[in-house]
Design a protein around this motif. Structure first.
Motif, PDB file in Angstrom:
ATOM      1  N   MET A 209       0.767  -1.324  -0.064  1.00  0.00           N
ATOM      2  CA  MET A 209      -0.011   0.002  -0.096  1.00  0.00           C
ATOM      3  C   MET A 209       0.982   1.189  -0.039  1.00  0.00           C
ATOM      4  O   MET A 209       1.902   1.253   0.542  1.00  0.00           O
ATOM      5  CB  MET A 209      -0.790   0.043   1.058  1.00  0.00           C
ATOM      6  CG  MET A 209      -1.923  -1.241   1.182  1.00  0.00           C
ATOM      7  SD  MET A 209      -2.864  -0.989   2.559  1.00  0.00           S
ATOM      8  CE  MET A 209      -1.611  -1.605   4.121  1.00  0.00           C
ATOM      9  N   GLU A 210       0.321   2.185  -0.630  1.00  0.00           N
ATOM     10  CA  GLU A 210       0.971   3.460  -0.508  1.00  0.00           C
ATOM     11  C   GLU A 210       0.961   4.150   0.874  1.00  0.00           C
ATOM     12  O   GLU A 210      -0.004   3.826   1.664  1.00  0.00           O
ATOM     13  CB  GLU A 210       0.268   4.653  -1.393  1.00  0.00           C
ATOM     14  CG  GLU A 210       0.595   4.570  -2.982  1.00  0.00           C
ATOM     15  CD  GLU A 210       1.546   5.127  -3.480  1.00  0.00           C
ATOM     16  OE1 GLU A 210       2.450   5.718  -2.602  1.00  0.00           O
ATOM     17  OE2 GLU A 210       2.057   4.944  -4.738  1.00  0.00           O
ATOM     18  N   THR A 211       1.942   4.649   1.246  1.00  0.00           N
ATOM     19  CA  THR A 211       2.135   5.374   2.630  1.00  0.00           C
ATOM     20  C   THR A 211       1.023   6.144   2.823  1.00  0.00           C
ATOM     21  O   THR A 211       0.053   6.466   4.025  1.00  0.00           O
ATOM     22  CB  THR A 211       3.274   6.130   2.864  1.00  0.00           C
ATOM     23  OG1 THR A 211       4.533   5.136   2.703  1.00  0.00           O
ATOM     24  CG2 THR A 211       3.431   6.856   4.255  1.00  0.00           C
ATOM     25  N   LEU A 212       0.666   6.922   1.753  1.00  0.00           N
ATOM     26  CA  LEU A 212      -0.632   7.956   2.026  1.00  0.00           C
ATOM     27  C   LEU A 212      -1.744   7.242   2.169  1.00  0.00           C
ATOM     28  O   LEU A 212      -2.702   7.826   2.893  1.00  0.00           O
ATOM     29  CB  LEU A 212      -0.624   8.980   0.536  1.00  0.00           C
ATOM     30  CG  LEU A 212      -1.683  10.092   0.472  1.00  0.00           C
ATOM     31  CD1 LEU A 212      -1.400  11.025   1.662  1.00  0.00           C
ATOM     32  CD2 LEU A 212      -1.721  10.676  -0.670  1.00  0.00           C
ATOM     33  N   GLU A 213      -2.046   6.129   1.599  1.00  0.00           N
ATOM     34  CA  GLU A 213      -3.124   5.510   1.742  1.00  0.00           C
ATOM     35  C   GLU A 213      -3.401   5.007   3.219  1.00  0.00           C
ATOM     36  O   GLU A 213      -4.565   5.031   3.812  1.00  0.00           O
ATOM     37  CB  GLU A 213      -3.424   4.183   0.656  1.00  0.00           C
ATOM     38  CG  GLU A 213      -3.389   4.241  -0.637  1.00  0.00           C
ATOM     39  CD  GLU A 213      -3.277   3.152  -1.565  1.00  0.00           C
ATOM     40  OE1 GLU A 213      -3.871   2.973  -2.594  1.00  0.00           O
ATOM     41  OE2 GLU A 213      -2.417   2.220  -0.979  1.00  0.00           O
TER      42      GLU A 213
ATOM     43  N   GLU B 284      -2.106  19.534   0.988  1.00  0.00           N
ATOM     44  CA  GLU B 284      -3.069  19.310  -0.231  1.00  0.00           C
ATOM     45  C   GLU B 284      -3.719  17.727  -0.091  1.00  0.00           C
ATOM     46  O   GLU B 284      -4.880  17.684  -0.406  1.00  0.00           O
ATOM     47  CB  GLU B 284      -2.310  19.513  -1.436  1.00  0.00           C
ATOM     48  CG  GLU B 284      -2.246  21.219  -1.768  1.00  0.00           C
ATOM     49  CD  GLU B 284      -1.209  21.449  -0.655  1.00  0.00           C
ATOM     50  OE1 GLU B 284      -0.194  20.820  -0.223  1.00  0.00           O
ATOM     51  OE2 GLU B 284      -1.215  22.905  -0.420  1.00  0.00           O
ATOM     52  N   SER B 285      -2.889  16.788   0.297  1.00  0.00           N
ATOM     53  CA  SER B 285      -3.355  15.491  -0.006  1.00  0.00           C
ATOM     54  C   SER B 285      -4.139  14.939   1.169  1.00  0.00           C
ATOM     55  O   SER B 285      -4.607  13.872   1.183  1.00  0.00           O
ATOM     56  CB  SER B 285      -2.038  14.536  -0.052  1.00  0.00           C
ATOM     57  OG  SER B 285      -1.148  14.658   0.844  1.00  0.00           O
ATOM     58  N   VAL B 286      -3.726  15.606   2.565  1.00  0.00           N
ATOM     59  CA  VAL B 286      -4.309  14.886   3.756  1.00  0.00           C
ATOM     60  C   VAL B 286      -5.347  15.924   4.291  1.00  0.00           C
ATOM     61  O   VAL B 286      -5.964  15.692   5.286  1.00  0.00           O
ATOM     62  CB  VAL B 286      -3.240  14.402   4.758  1.00  0.00           C
ATOM     63  CG1 VAL B 286      -2.754  13.425   4.110  1.00  0.00           C
ATOM     64  CG2 VAL B 286      -2.582  15.682   5.420  1.00  0.00           C
TER      65      VAL B 286
END
Length: 315
Positions: A159-163, A218-220
């Protein structure tokens, strides 16, 4: 255009200074502090400045401590105190009680990349205690709720860290994220001797060319403070520095002076392209780390974790 392989905004700025190029929209302030340390603040104010620097707009604070590689506990305490001071400038720690998620990025099984996970191991985690015993559990003015996670790397989790982090954010809803990761440097003198703190977030794995989804506001949806120490340097950089030293030695001693002069006439991009061709195909993707990296990462993880602990829980 040739880009210097570095995660440090300070080094990206120095590249322009070496080429005598002024970058508009970028402000640099430098201050010498106790313990022979230097704090340099690079503020990227405009989109043009961000494009030139190859980094997002925001504040980049670099703490350089020449003796950080030594094991002097008093000196490392001074570094932790400076780190705490910088964090307080970026996060309103003293104004209100905060919920903060500390993310230890990196691979625990690879020593140069294990800085983030080891910092988390040493953190003062309080969220579960405050939720169970109330806000006065520690008897402090502000009882900040600190939680942590070590998401691992994609090769371990798929999994991506961001996920992973987004899933945690939905359940815990923190006010801030502090992400800790190992970085790559342009200069060998900064390995294990420099801390960069920025409010622009981070792209996990970017230092060694493994670009993943960025972890930023922006992403979280919440502010992300990134803390990093360079633990690796590109092999091309080492060869390039060696070549520069060789040219200087040739010109000083007048041995093979013609060859040295020819090499010195190459532009920086041409010189690095030549080095990559000479190193190809086996060495041009190699990163190098100091031989005492095991002890260094162990020591530096304590230094960073103590700095974060001091910021939120002053003695």
């Amino acid at each position: 255009m040739y880009q210097v392989r570095t995660d440090l905004a300070l080094e990206a700025r120095e590249k322009f200074e070496d080429d005598h190029v002024e970058v508009k929209g970028v402000i640099v302030k430098q201050e010498h502090v106790k313990g022979n340390m230097t704090v340099t603040k690079v503020v990227i104010e405009t989109e043009n400045g961000a494009k030139a620097m190859g980094k997002p707009k925001g504040n980049y604070v670099t703490l350089e401590a020449p003796d950080m590689a030594d094991s002097d506990e008093d000196y490392h305490r001074e570094i932790s105190m400076q780190l705490a001071k910088i964090l307080k400038e970026l996060i309103p720690i003293e104004k209100k009680e905060l919920s903060v998620l500390v993310v230890g990025l990196g691979n625990r099984e690879v020593t140069p990349d294990a800085l983030g996970p080891r910092v988390v191991d040493n953190m003062m985690i309080t969220r579960h205690i405050i939720r169970q015993f109330g806000k006065y559990a520690f008897g402090l003015k502000n009882n900040h709720q600190i939680s942590s996670i070590v998401p691992g790397v994609m090769a371990q989790t798929g999994m991506e860290t961001l996920e992973i982090i987004k899933g945690v954010l939905e359940e815990t809803t923190p006010d801030y994220i502090i992400a800790v990761d190992a970085l790559a440097a342009r200069s060998t003198k900064r390995l294990n001797r420099t801390i960069q703190i920025t409010d622009t977030g981070i792209s996990p794995g970017s230092g060694v060319g493994n670009h993943r989804h960025a972890l930023n506001r922006e992403s979280v949806g919440i502010p992300v403070i990134a803390i990093g120490i360079p633990t690796v340097v590109d092999a091309v950089t080492i060869v390039g520095d060696t070549m520069s030293n060789l040219v200087s030695a040739m010109e000083e001693t007048r041995r093979l002076e013609g060859l040295g002069h020819s090499i010195s006439q190459l532009e920086e991009a041409e010189k690095h392209e030549l080095i990559r061709e000479l190193l190809s195909p086996n060495l041009n993707a190699m990163f190098v780390t100091p031989k005492d990296i095991d002890e260094s990462v162990k020591r530096l993880s304590y230094t960073i974790s103590e700095g974060i602990n001091m910021a939120f829980f002053p003695a």
